[in-house]
Design a protein around this motif. Sequence first.
Motif, short mmCIF file in Angstrom:
data_model
loop_
_atom_site.label_atom_id
_atom_site.label_comp_id
_atom_site.label_asym_id
_atom_site.label_seq_id
_atom_site.Cartn_x
_atom_site.Cartn_y
_atom_site.Cartn_z
N LEU A 133 0.83 -1.20 0.00
CA LEU A 133 0.00 0.00 0.00
C LEU A 133 0.87 1.25 0.00
CD1 LEU A 133 -2.74 1.48 0.28
CD2 LEU A 133 -2.50 1.18 2.76
N VAL A 134 1.88 1.27 0.86
CA VAL A 134 2.77 2.43 0.91
C VAL A 134 3.44 2.63 -0.44
CG1 VAL A 134 4.93 3.31 1.91
CG2 VAL A 134 3.17 2.32 3.40
N GLU A 135 3.91 1.56 -1.04
CA GLU A 135 4.55 1.65 -2.36
C GLU A 135 3.61 2.26 -3.39
OE1 GLU A 135 6.72 -1.27 -5.66
OE2 GLU A 135 5.59 -2.14 -4.00
N ASP A 167 -2.29 -7.68 -4.15
CA ASP A 167 -2.72 -6.53 -4.95
C ASP A 167 -4.23 -6.39 -4.98
OD1 ASP A 167 -0.13 -5.82 -5.46
OD2 ASP A 167 -0.13 -6.40 -7.56
N PHE A 168 -4.95 -7.50 -4.91
CA PHE A 168 -6.41 -7.43 -4.88
C PHE A 168 -6.88 -6.62 -3.68
CE2 PHE A 168 -10.64 -8.67 -3.67
CZ PHE A 168 -11.33 -8.87 -4.85
N VAL A 169 -6.32 -6.91 -2.52
CA VAL A 169 -6.72 -6.20 -1.30
C VAL A 169 -6.26 -4.76 -1.34
CG1 VAL A 169 -6.40 -6.10 1.21
CG2 VAL A 169 -6.78 -8.31 0.09
N VAL A 170 -5.03 -4.53 -1.77
CA VAL A 170 -4.51 -3.16 -1.84
C VAL A 170 -5.34 -2.32 -2.82
CG1 VAL A 170 -2.52 -1.74 -2.48
CG2 VAL A 170 -2.19 -3.82 -1.13
N LEU A 216 -3.72 -1.95 -10.59
CA LEU A 216 -3.27 -3.19 -9.98
C LEU A 216 -3.98 -4.41 -10.55
CD1 LEU A 216 -2.88 -2.24 -6.21
CD2 LEU A 216 -1.12 -2.46 -7.96
N MET A 217 -5.21 -4.23 -10.99
CA MET A 217 -5.95 -5.35 -11.55
C MET A 217 -7.08 -4.81 -12.41
SD MET A 217 -8.17 -6.61 -8.23
CE MET A 217 -9.30 -7.54 -9.27
N ALA A 218 -7.55 -5.66 -13.33
CA ALA A 218 -8.67 -5.26 -14.17
C ALA A 218 -9.93 -5.18 -13.34
CB ALA A 218 -8.85 -6.27 -15.30
N ARG A 219 -10.78 -4.20 -13.65
CA ARG A 219 -12.03 -4.08 -12.93
C ARG A 219 -13.08 -5.02 -13.50
NH1 ARG A 219 -11.83 -0.18 -9.33
NH2 ARG A 219 -10.17 1.38 -9.52
#
Length: 216
Positions: free
Chosen positions: A23-25, A180-183, A196-199
């Motif tokens: 998350l910080v990144e 990445d899903f959670v972030v 981070l991922m496709a919606r």
Amino acid sequence: MNTPRTITVAFTGASGLPYGVRLVECLLQAGCRVWLLYSQVAQIVARQEMDWNLPARPAEVEAELSERFGTEPGQLRVFGREEWFAPPASGSNPPDAMVVCPCTVATLASIAGGLSQNLIERAADVVIKEGRKLVLVPRETPYSAIHLENMLKLARLGVCILPPNPGFYHHPQTVQDLVDFVVARILDQLGVPHTLMARWGEARAGAAGAGARADD
């Protein structure tokens, strides 16, 4: 969506530190200014989960992460848990939002009780009283009635309770995909754009099996 200018992120001693570091990144990559807080137990979790010797001195953490993520000068600031003169401690200088990730149920209970016994709890109290966005990422299972009652109390105050429950409809291939899903869900709550991922519905059309659905 407008990117918040300043986000406070707190690491506590729950499992799930890879979520917080990622998350910080992502926040730094998005151009946000980050104020990072961390507990002593988070140092233990860092060694256990990431083989990372998280330094006890905030200045060393700031230097290490700034170099790792290639931040601009002053973009990342790290404060100790007893650093009461840090900006997050006062409503006169609140961040745009705060995320506690991962969040222990003990920290959650202290925030729900308004205890403000350390800088993490005080920073969360400031965000609530100033009407800013607070996201808690509690990593515990199962939840007891005590945990759920504390979450409900905070949710009624407008706090976002976001357990780190990854979905699988995006066909994750690695642990990083699950992180990445959670972030991504946290960044959505903050209004920070990401890739981070496709919606849901925008990619892999028809790839999901029969009966698959998006998470609420």
